[in-house]
Design a protein around this motif. Structure first.
Motif, PDB file in Angstrom:
ATOM      1  N   TYR A   1      43.507  47.433  34.980  1.00 40.23           N
ATOM      2  CA  TYR A   1      43.452  47.370  36.436  1.00 40.23           C
ATOM      3  C   TYR A   1      44.413  46.313  36.957  1.00 40.23           C
ATOM      4  CZ  TYR A   1      39.001  49.984  36.538  1.00 40.23           C
ATOM      5  OH  TYR A   1      38.017  50.920  36.424  1.00 40.23           O
TER       6      TYR A   1
ATOM      7  N   TYR B   1      45.226  39.178  50.717  1.00 36.92           N
ATOM      8  CA  TYR B   1      44.067  39.394  49.861  1.00 36.92           C
ATOM      9  C   TYR B   1      43.159  40.366  50.605  1.00 36.92           C
ATOM     10  CZ  TYR B   1      45.368  35.415  46.926  1.00 36.92           C
ATOM     11  OH  TYR B   1      46.022  34.564  46.070  1.00 36.92           O
ATOM     12  N   GLY B   2      43.225  41.639  50.221  1.00 36.50           N
ATOM     13  CA  GLY B   2      42.478  42.637  50.965  1.00 36.50           C
ATOM     14  C   GLY B   2      43.068  42.796  52.357  1.00 36.50           C
TER      15      GLY B   2
ATOM     16  N   PRO C   1      43.689  42.778  41.898  1.00 35.03           N
ATOM     17  CA  PRO C   1      42.763  42.961  43.015  1.00 35.03           C
ATOM     18  C   PRO C   1      41.572  43.847  42.661  1.00 35.03           C
ATOM     19  CG  PRO C   1      45.018  43.152  43.786  1.00 35.03           C
ATOM     20  CD  PRO C   1      45.078  43.079  42.288  1.00 35.03           C
ATOM     21  N   GLU C   2      41.808  44.868  41.827  1.00 32.64           N
ATOM     22  CA  GLU C   2      40.709  45.728  41.390  1.00 32.64           C
ATOM     23  C   GLU C   2      39.841  45.030  40.357  1.00 32.64           C
ATOM     24  OE1 GLU C   2      39.794  48.578  42.494  1.00 32.64           O
ATOM     25  OE2 GLU C   2      41.436  48.922  43.893  1.00 32.64           O
TER      26      GLU C   2
ATOM     27  N   LYS D   1      43.217  54.040  39.186  1.00 30.95           N
ATOM     28  CA  LYS D   1      43.204  52.593  39.370  1.00 30.95           C
ATOM     29  C   LYS D   1      44.200  51.892  38.462  1.00 30.95           C
ATOM     30  CE  LYS D   1      38.430  51.896  40.913  1.00 30.95           C
ATOM     31  NZ  LYS D   1      37.160  51.207  40.608  1.00 30.95           N
TER      32      LYS D   1
ATOM     33  N   GLU E   1      39.317  41.875  39.898  1.00 24.97           N
ATOM     34  CA  GLU E   1      38.532  40.768  40.424  1.00 24.97           C
ATOM     35  C   GLU E   1      37.273  41.225  41.150  1.00 24.97           C
ATOM     36  OE1 GLU E   1      41.470  38.768  42.740  1.00 24.97           O
ATOM     37  OE2 GLU E   1      42.198  37.558  41.050  1.00 24.97           O
ATOM     38  N   LYS E   2      37.195  42.514  41.462  1.00 22.10           N
ATOM     39  CA  LYS E   2      35.983  43.049  42.089  1.00 22.10           C
ATOM     40  C   LYS E   2      34.875  43.309  41.073  1.00 22.10           C
ATOM     41  CE  LYS E   2      38.630  45.475  45.693  1.00 22.10           C
ATOM     42  NZ  LYS E   2      38.987  46.809  46.225  1.00 22.10           N
ATOM     43  N   GLU E   3      35.242  43.357  39.815  1.00 21.53           N
ATOM     44  CA  GLU E   3      34.266  43.670  38.769  1.00 21.53           C
ATOM     45  C   GLU E   3      33.460  42.436  38.379  1.00 21.53           C
ATOM     46  OE1 GLU E   3      33.875  46.702  38.022  1.00 21.53           O
ATOM     47  OE2 GLU E   3      35.718  47.562  38.831  1.00 21.53           O
ATOM     48  N   THR E   4      32.281  42.686  37.831  1.00 12.35           N
ATOM     49  CA  THR E   4      31.447  41.607  37.308  1.00 12.35           C
ATOM     50  C   THR E   4      31.223  41.836  35.813  1.00 12.35           C
ATOM     51  OG1 THR E   4      29.381  42.789  37.810  1.00 12.35           O
ATOM     52  CG2 THR E   4      30.264  41.335  39.517  1.00 12.35           C
TER      53      THR E   4
ATOM     54  N   TYR F   1      49.801  40.888  41.554  1.00 11.33           N
ATOM     55  CA  TYR F   1      49.195  41.400  42.781  1.00 11.33           C
ATOM     56  C   TYR F   1      50.224  42.229  43.551  1.00 11.33           C
ATOM     57  CZ  TYR F   1      45.470  37.905  42.102  1.00 11.33           C
ATOM     58  OH  TYR F   1      44.443  37.150  41.611  1.00 11.33           O
TER      59      TYR F   1
END
Length: 582
Positions: free
Chosen positions: A107, A349-350, A110-111, A322, A113-116, A389
């Motif tokens: 990924y 950022y977004g 940005p993608e 993605k 960093e959305k994951e946990t 990014y």
């Protein structure tokens, strides 16, 4: 060559299975043998009973030998089937995990960093295990249930088609009921898997921040949140299990009602002499096995509907859209970087815009400093130059767009040390070399440039000193310089240092800059810092304010303009002199 990974072509579950055709064919052939030859067991058992009731000793022994031989044969076939099936699905599980891991690590940041971590672990371990076990169970029962049912049904029809058809009328009702439960079981399973992800994410966050939670008295509150998520998972699991288990007696009852018909009509056949007792026993054994497998088939249906939720969660993370990585077939030579040109760069950022219309140029051999107030965009500009990014505008390296450069070449070309230094739980030498070839002269030069020589000498184990988890066993300044040394050792064409001197004293800072000028005469060095004493000897300075360039020039030029740079420099100088007098 990697052993595990996705299949060629479409990445459907079927293609993952067909990747191991040999294991599939062997287990299938063995399954066919097992589930067809097994019907001979009750038949020879019936003959053995008849022989024992009135046959000769020789006939009894021969019947027993046939029965044992047939039983041994189909049980051996069963062993072969299960062995190769387990081998196939162990490989499939590894393929799914490797593919999922490749997709996630591929990924864009940005993608990613959305994951946990907790959610990804839940999908990688729990969901894949559930899917693989369910598919294996389904295929296994495909042989042990469907083929076995067909085998039994064919023999039962041959023995007495009227009894078989009448006694089997309720069998489709069992499968229809199982099909009707699919949506409820899917919803329960999906809610359970989602709750597991929330719980795992909370647990990972709790363990990572345990010291902070205790200092601020938030430990119990965080525990209660995690426990609530686990309780939700348990609740949905219980609902799913209760529904599945409560249906099993219903399936058994519906499928088993045919036994009454078999006893009535089969008993009549024995009374009239059409069947022997052994024949009746053989028919009864096969019909009970046939109707009993109906219950198993319904159970497999229910389990499959539950596993569909887990497979859906896996597919969400395996979507190729993605993964926008550039294929590593680029032959663009970046070993000699002459120029870095940034033109009309915008970065967000977004939906939050951080940088606006940034323009500057850097030539090989130059050191450029980036400064500004807190929140002005210093670290963001460094992040943009990493190429990890998406951005708008141009970042050109030797007239080549940074976003068009293959990942492998970009990674070799750029060295980076961030203001949040991350060290691995290895020794100092391993953290610096970090997978590159060990070169003693280069390592010594790197330690000198990063001002680490004296620190290494003070450690009992020198370069072999372990730094602990995340570098907790070394000081902040040492952690900062080890991270900087890692970036310097690879001798990149472009060296990016984000706030590298925050934990260093001014004398050490000046030594590092001097060495950078000596060692990177043919490379580009860009460093950001809020301490302006670091910039007195750099070639160019860029001053940011609210995401835009406010000033640019050399130290002397900016001081003569008496702008923001001058004000900050004078303020820091005053603070330094005040501290000295104290």
């Amino acid at each position: 060559m990697r052993k595990f990974g996705p299949p060629k072509g479409k990445e459907t579950l079927v293609q993952f299975l067909l990747k191991y055709k040999f294991q599939f064919i062997v287990s299938s052939v063995a399954g066919i043998f097992y589930n067809t030859v097994i019907v001979l067991g009750p038949i020879f058992l019936g003959k053995l009973i008849d022989a024992a009731a009135g046959g000769t000793t020789e006939l009894v022994l021969l019947s027993a030998l046939y029965f044992v031989g047939v039983t041994s044969f189909f049980q051996f076939a069963r062993f072969i089937k299960r062995w190769y099936m387990r081998d196939q699905f162990n490989h499939v599980a590894c393929d799914l995990r490797q593919t999922l891991l490749d997709r996630i690590l591929g990924y864009k940041l940005p993608e990613l960093e959305k994951e946990t971590v907790g959610d990804l672990m839940s999908r990688t371990v729990g969901d894949i295990t559930l899917v693989v076990d369910t598919v294996m169970s389904t295929i296994n029962e495909g042989w042990d249930t469907w083929l076995l049912m067909l085998s039994y049904f064919g023999v039962l029809l041959y023995m007495d088609w009227k009894i078989t058809l009448l006694a089997s009328l309720l069998v489709p009702g069992t499968l229809l009921l199982a099909h009707m439960m699919r949506n409820v079981l899917y919803r329960y399973s999906l809610s359970s898997r989602q709750s597991a992800s929330i719980a795992h994410t909370g647990l990972q966050r709790y363990l990572s921040a345990i010291s902070v939670l205790r200092l601020f008295g938030r430990e119990e509150a965080e525990k209660s949140t995690i426990m609530e998520a686990y309780e939700q998972q348990v609740k949905w699991n219980i609902k799913q299990i209760l529904l599945q288990q409560s249906l099993l007696p219903v399936y058994a009852l519906i499928a088993g009602l045919g036994v009454v018909i078999v006893i009535g009509m089969g008993g009549e056949n024995v009374r009239t002499g059409m069947w022997t007792v052994g024949t009746f026993n053989a028919y009864m054994v096969m019909f009970i096995a046939f109707s009993g497998r109906t219950r198993v088939a319904a159970k497999v249906f229910n389990r499959w509907h539950g596993a569909k939720a887990a497979w859906q969660r896996i597919k969400e993370k395996m979507i190729l859209d993605k993964n926008e990585k550039i294929a590593d077939t680029d032959t663009f030579d970046l070993r000699n970087t002459d120029q870095l040109k940034v033109s009309h760069l915008d970065f967000s950022y977004g939906s939050k815009e951080v940088l606006r219309d940034i323009c500057f140029e850097v030539k090989a051999g130059e050191i450029v400093g980036i400064t500004g107030a807190v929140g002005s965009g210093k670290s963001t500009l460094i992040n943009a130059l990493l190429g990890l990014y998406p951005y708008e505008g141009d970042i050109l390296i030797n007239s080549r767009q940074l976003s068009d450069i293959a990942d492998s070449q970009r990674n070799n070309m750029i060295g980076y040390s961030g203001h949040e230094q991350f060290l691995f739980s290895m020794n100092i030498e391993e953290n610096i070399i970090f997978g590159l070839e060990y070169k003693n002269p280069e390592l010594k030069d790197t330690l000198t440039t990063a001002a680490l020589v004296e620190d290494i000498e003070r450690f009992d184990d020198g370069l072999k000193t372990g730094v602990g988890e995340k570098g907790l066993k070394v000081s902040g300044g040492q952690r900062q310089r080890i991270s900087m040394a890692r970036a310097i050792y690879k001798k990149p064409a472009i060296l990016l240092l984000d706030d590298p001197f925050s934990a260093l004293d001014i004398a050490t800072e000046q030594r590092v800059i001097k060495r950078l000028k000596e060692d990177f005469k043919d490379q580009i060095v860009i460093l950001s810092s809020h301490r302006l004493s670091a910039f007195e000897n750099v070639d160019k300075i860029i001053v940011l304010e609210k995401g835009s360039i406010l000033e640019a020039g050399t130290h002397n030029q900016l001081m003569s303009r008496r702008g923001l740079y001058y004000e900050i420099y004078q303020a820091q100088k005053f603070m330094k002199e005040g501290s000295a007098h104290e």
